[in-house]
Design an enzyme around this catalytic site. Sequence first.
Site, PDB file in Angstrom:
ATOM      1  N   ARG A 126       8.836  26.169  -4.323  1.00  0.00           N
ATOM      2  CA  ARG A 126       9.831  25.253  -3.775  1.00  0.00           C
ATOM      3  C   ARG A 126       9.815  25.254  -2.250  1.00  0.00           C
ATOM      4  NH1 ARG A 126      10.725  20.857  -4.008  1.00  0.00           N
ATOM      5  NH2 ARG A 126      10.660  21.149  -6.269  1.00  0.00           N
ATOM      6  N   LYS A 137      16.087  15.452  18.504  1.00  0.00           N
ATOM      7  CA  LYS A 137      16.949  15.286  17.332  1.00  0.00           C
ATOM      8  C   LYS A 137      16.200  15.768  16.095  1.00  0.00           C
ATOM      9  CE  LYS A 137      19.461  11.442  19.419  1.00  0.00           C
ATOM     10  NZ  LYS A 137      19.771   9.999  19.379  1.00  0.00           N
ATOM     11  N   LYS A 189      21.112  12.438  31.751  1.00  0.00           N
ATOM     12  CA  LYS A 189      21.733  11.465  30.863  1.00  0.00           C
ATOM     13  C   LYS A 189      23.094  11.028  31.399  1.00  0.00           C
ATOM     14  CE  LYS A 189      20.991  12.123  26.433  1.00  0.00           C
ATOM     15  NZ  LYS A 189      19.975  11.098  26.131  1.00  0.00           N
ATOM     16  N   GLU A 220      18.326   8.482  32.516  1.00  0.00           N
ATOM     17  CA  GLU A 220      18.740   7.529  31.494  1.00  0.00           C
ATOM     18  C   GLU A 220      19.525   6.396  32.151  1.00  0.00           C
ATOM     19  OE1 GLU A 220      20.605   8.565  27.382  1.00  0.00           O
ATOM     20  OE2 GLU A 220      22.270   8.141  28.743  1.00  0.00           O
ATOM     21  N   ASP A 280      17.891   2.750  27.998  1.00  0.00           N
ATOM     22  CA  ASP A 280      18.647   3.155  26.811  1.00  0.00           C
ATOM     23  C   ASP A 280      19.474   2.022  26.236  1.00  0.00           C
ATOM     24  OD1 ASP A 280      19.509   5.247  24.967  1.00  0.00           O
ATOM     25  OD2 ASP A 280      21.464   5.049  25.932  1.00  0.00           O
TER      26      ASP A 280
END
Length: 280
Positions: free
Chosen positions: A99, A134, A166, A196, A217
């Site tokens: 598994r 992410k 950002k 960004e 963005d």
Amino acid sequence: MNINNIIIDEIIINALKEDIGAGDITTNSIIDENQKITGEFTAKANGIICGLDICRRVFEILDEDIIFSPYKKDGEEVKTGEAIAKVSGNAKSLLTGERTAINLLQRMSGISTQTAESVRKISGTKAKIADTRKTTPGLRVLEKYAVKAGGGTNHRFNLSDGILIKDNHITAANGIVNAVKKARGNSPHTLKIEVECENLKSVEEAVQAKADIIMLDNMPAEEMRKAVEFINGRALTEASGNMDEKDLLEVAKTGVDIISIGALTHSVRSLDISLKFVMK
């Protein structure tokens, strides 16, 4: 030993601990100690295979005498019903590890398959497909490898790989120009600085601040095209923001250098793969 090998072994060992718990009571209660079996991995959907060495390593950690024989290489195409690899050895070891081995192989193959599809969509343009941070916690090294196997490129591996300013950084630093100035003054000259930007005004500020990379963005394609024209090669350009929901070819035709897609790793569908055993 290579540090990546150590990291990968830690990932696999933790995955095995999670799955086995105090012991594989089903296998231990019905399988003889020295019983041998052979199994074959088969693709149940079309895709790009990835993670064969990881699959092999799962079994090796459980039992060094296991024999794993791949029929494919990472990054190669597989068709529904096609055999991918064979594994043989002690039945207890193989049943206990199956598994974990399948989970990792399916996950990595799903990522490489989705990446390859994204790369295909922008074929003929200069843009490159990239991942993001992410990723599944603890699996980043595997997932970013899978992106490369699918023909994509890697963005930052972690927070120490580069400076990415950002929106919240910009707010806290009181503007793009000030943020870039501080970043440049407090970091090695070898690190690139990316900013960004959400609109053309912020793009102008990023160019004024001499950012190395400008992230466009969540911009509509037409606004993105205008931004690329304004930047005019003074910085690399990266399109980002829900790219999995957009027409990638349209985005690529704006002239951006990079298209980063978080969905390559954060919400990809695993490639369906089975493992069937027969008595040896």
